[in-house]
Design an enzyme around this catalytic site. Structure first.
Site, PDB file in Angstrom:
ATOM      1  N   GLU A  41     -72.864 -40.233 101.578  1.00 32.25           N
ATOM      2  CA  GLU A  41     -72.783 -39.264 102.672  1.00 32.25           C
ATOM      3  C   GLU A  41     -71.766 -39.686 103.730  1.00 32.25           C
ATOM      4  O   GLU A  41     -71.090 -38.861 104.321  1.00 32.25           O
ATOM      5  CB  GLU A  41     -74.170 -39.103 103.304  1.00 32.25           C
ATOM      6  N   ASP A 139     -77.737 -39.207 101.274  1.00 31.22           N
ATOM      7  CA  ASP A 139     -79.126 -39.411 101.692  1.00 31.22           C
ATOM      8  C   ASP A 139     -80.033 -38.439 100.961  1.00 31.22           C
ATOM      9  O   ASP A 139     -79.673 -37.285 100.736  1.00 31.22           O
ATOM     10  CB  ASP A 139     -79.267 -39.187 103.198  1.00 31.22           C
ATOM     11  N   TYR A 349     -84.971 -44.879 105.753  1.00 28.64           N
ATOM     12  CA  TYR A 349     -84.481 -43.578 106.165  1.00 28.64           C
ATOM     13  C   TYR A 349     -85.385 -42.976 107.243  1.00 28.64           C
ATOM     14  O   TYR A 349     -86.574 -42.768 107.012  1.00 28.64           O
ATOM     15  CB  TYR A 349     -84.445 -42.650 104.948  1.00 28.64           C
TER      16      TYR A 349
END
Ligand SMILES: [Zn+2]
Length: 698
Positions: A41, A139, A349
């Site tokens: 990303e 992600d 995350y």
């Protein structure tokens, strides 16, 4: 489902390893046909992935954009990255309602996104070498799925790819994810595309219409926006503001007594059981009766043992709430800091709703690593009180990611704010394994003839998790009392305080409101709140959030003419549909069809009332001084704007009652109200006007 590209290729018989791809003696930056392409990303994530999987990859650059090259069992692998979204939606027509759109290269249509061109051209260049396998390593959430998917379909011009699923940028996790590549995440892509299209259809139609009326009305352009999630949030912030400023606080009277046991000298305090009293004179009567009695008898003693269990591990909104409570960080700031820590590989995350971990989560490993950092005593405590390493989890779940946890990687240089968030995540994670705090409450009822005074104490017997997590349980000590003990009065006071029910939103409470109403997602809520500020609709000051004049106009117009936009329940309904798309239970096309119908009706309604909207704008923007509110700059009907009008109403409504309760004269009460900040701001201002004789009460 677990598929490795190698296995899949072998099944297809398409990939004979080593024959096609020859390992060159020199490591070079140029791809070779048949290589494997990873799309991350962001560059930072790309670097973490390349380093975790391949040890020491070769860092290359093209037009300054980095990518990483390595060999994995003789196969060339290249890890490149996007920089967030490289594509965005754009309209194909200018006719209302606008339902024709397509994905276009973002830097061609969006100001301030020129830097994306180089990322685009790197990926385009790589695609010329025809990668054999493509891995979407963005992600793992709907945004990441869409970012990778758009690169794959528009730049690489292909449909087949693999998906990496990971929750932290650590070596173990990335290696595990690479060994267990998933097939394309079709449902997540659909849900992501659906959210983008839905918000786009909604936003573009309502915003453009609003901007058009604005230009018509004032002859100049102004960037304004309305949005599916944004507008109900704005309306909520403003409604809370108005409720706050027009509220008249209520007087309450607490009778508290300073007491001591007859045979002891230490004093303690208690309050009359009917406190708070509503009427001042009732409180005064109670006070004099206690004083008259002088000595009381302990009638009942109640001892209660209780526990305060540790909180569950963080999801994003809990983290945002705690960072606000402890450090005053806005939710947006916390989110940015957490994302930075994630990219550094320090925490997992952060955009997750989950308060849980999978059953096979390697807690022991994480804890062993944390022990080597600055958390040795905390980890030692965890092993002592919870050798089975079972965290106390919450109820909320998220299919994509577990609750936030520290990876145990040693932090490099962190800013002070990053340190605070990092430490908070670690402590919260550790606390979830710890034992409850144990408290004892002692409650004694003391009778002074007919008047009952209650003395309450709270002792923390065992601090448990609160030793290591920033939370203080306030203790209150009173002596041990037994039934029949005689207690004498040292002093009795009546304390007046004004109680207010409503308060304005802060960024943090607005975020909580969005969450509890299920509008927006973990990743979008804080940025949407920021948009309301950057558009100039809202301002934050000491007492909380207040709207600007523009915010009030937009809210007024939205509530009157775009009712479908201000309806939080409709927004919630669409959120539910999006969730179902993600589960594969609903089709994107069907959701969009419904959205189009809603938007079509909305646009028709607003178009037919174009002139009304125009005059609303003119009313706010071009009010002559004579037609403005006596207090503020908003348009007024009878000397007051709608907010001050409301404040006057609520003041008039409660005035007589307040006079009875406080024993004050009307003037006395009004001047107290005008000065007492416990009352809503508009109420104080209106009280001042009355005192000055500028408003007369009938
Ligand atoms: Zn006003």
């Amino acid at each position: 489902m677990l598929i490795h590209p190698e296995h899949l290729a072998k099944q297809r018989g398409a990939w004979s390893l080593g024959a096609e791809v020859e390992v060159p003696a020199m490591r070079a930056c140029s791809p070779i046909t048949g290589f494997t392409l990873f799309i991350a990303e962001k560059p930072k994530a790309a670097k973490a992935i390349a380093t975790a999987l391949f040890g020491k990859p070769l860092e290359c650059r093209r037009q300054g954009v980095p990518y990483w090259v390595a060999y994995d069992s003789g196969r060339l692998c290249i890890v490149a990255s996007a920089a967030g979204h490289l594509f965005s939606l754009a309209s194909l027509t200018n006719e209302y309602p606008i339902f024709e759109y397509e994905w276009v290269v973002r830097w061609k249509v969006e100001r301030g996104s020129r830097h994306l061109r180089k990322f685009y051209s790197l990926l385009e260049w790589l695609s010329k070498f025809e990668p054999k396998n493509v891995i979407n390593a963005c992600d793992f959430d709907v945004e990441g799925s869409v970012i990778g998917y758009n690169v794959i379909r528009f730049i690489l011009k292909r449909r087949d790819y693999f998906r990496m699923k990971f929750s932290s940028l650590t070596e173990d996790e990335l290696a595990r994810s690479y060994r267990n590549l998933l097939p394309p995440d079709a449902n997540m892509v659909e849900a992501g595309l659906c959210r983008h299209e839905l918000d786009w259809i909604w936003g573009i139609n309502a915003s453009r219409l609003l901007m058009d009326v604005y230009r018509e009305a004032l002859g100049r352009r102004r960037v304004l926006s309305l949005g599916r999630v944004q507008t109900p949030t704005l309306v909520e912030a403003i409604n809370r503001f108005v409720a706050d400023v027009v509220e008249v606080a209520e007087p309450k009277y607490t009778v508290s007594a300073l007491l001591k046991r007859e045979d002891a000298s230490e004093t303690f305090s208690g309050v009359h059981e009917n406190s708070p009293f509503e009427y001042k004179h009732e409180a005064s009567v109670a006070k004099s009766m206690i004083l008259e009695a002088g000595v009381g008898i302990v009638k009942r003693v109640h001892i209660e043992k209780g526990e305060r269990p540790p909180p569950p591990p963080f999801n994003l909104s809990d983290l945002q709430g705690e960072a606000y409570r402890l450090y005053g960080f806005s939710p947006y700031k916390t989110q940015k800091l957490a994302e930075k820590l994630y990219l550094e590989g320090l925490i997992s995350y952060p955009r997750t709703e989950s308060q849980r971990y999978p059953p096979d989560f390697p807690h022991a490993k994480v804890l062993e690593r944390l022990k080597l950092l600055d958390y040795a005593s905390e980890v030692g405590y965890v092993f002592k009180v919870n050798p089975g390493l079972k965290p106390r989890e919450g109820k909320k779940m998220d299919p994509a990611h577990p609750a936030i946890y520290p990876t145990g990687k040693r932090p490099g240089r962190l800013s002070e704010d990053e340190k605070k968030v990092y430490d908070l995540v670690v402590r919260r994670y550790l606390a979830s394994f710890m034992d409850p705090a144990r408290i004892t409450r002692l409650k004694a009822l003391i009778a002074f003839k007919g008047q009952h005074v209650i003395a309450e104490g709270l002792n923390v017997e065992w601090r448990g998790w609160t030793r290591f997590y920033p939370l203080d349980i306030a203790e209150r000590t009173i002596p041990l009392l037994r039934e029949g003990d005689r207690v004498s009065v040292v002093k009795v006071i009546v304390r007046e305080h004004w109680e207010k029910k409503k308060s304005r939103h802060t960024r943090a409470s607005l975020l909580q409101w969005m969450e509890s109403n299920s509008i927006g997602t973990e990743s979008t809520r804080a940025p949407i709140i920021e948009t309301l500020f950057s558009r100039g609709y809202l301002k934050e000051e000491k007492g909380g959030i207040r709207p600007t004049k523009t915010g009030l106009v937009v809210c007024d117009i939205a509530s009157k003419y775009f009712s479908a936009l201000t309806d939080a329940s409709l927004t919630r309904e669409f959120e539910e549909m999006l969730r179902r798309v993600r589960m594969g239970l609903e089709r994107r096309e069907d959701v969009l069809e419904r959205a189009k119908n809603t938007v079509r009706a909305l646009v028709e309604e607003a178009k037919s009332r174009f002139e009304d909207i125009k005059s609303t704008i003119l009313l706010y923007e071009k009010t002559s001084a004579a037609k403005r509110c006596l207090v503020c700059e908003l348009p007024a009907t009878h000397g007051l704007c709608h907010i001050h009008e409301k404040a006057l109403e609520s003041l008039v409504e409660s005035l007589n009652n307040l006079i009875r309760r406080t024993n004050l004269s009307r003037e006395g009460l009004l001047s107290r109200i005008a000065r007492n900040r416990k009352h809503g701001k508009a109420v104080r201002e209106v009280a001042t006007l009355i005192l000055k004789g500028l408003i007369r009460l009938e």
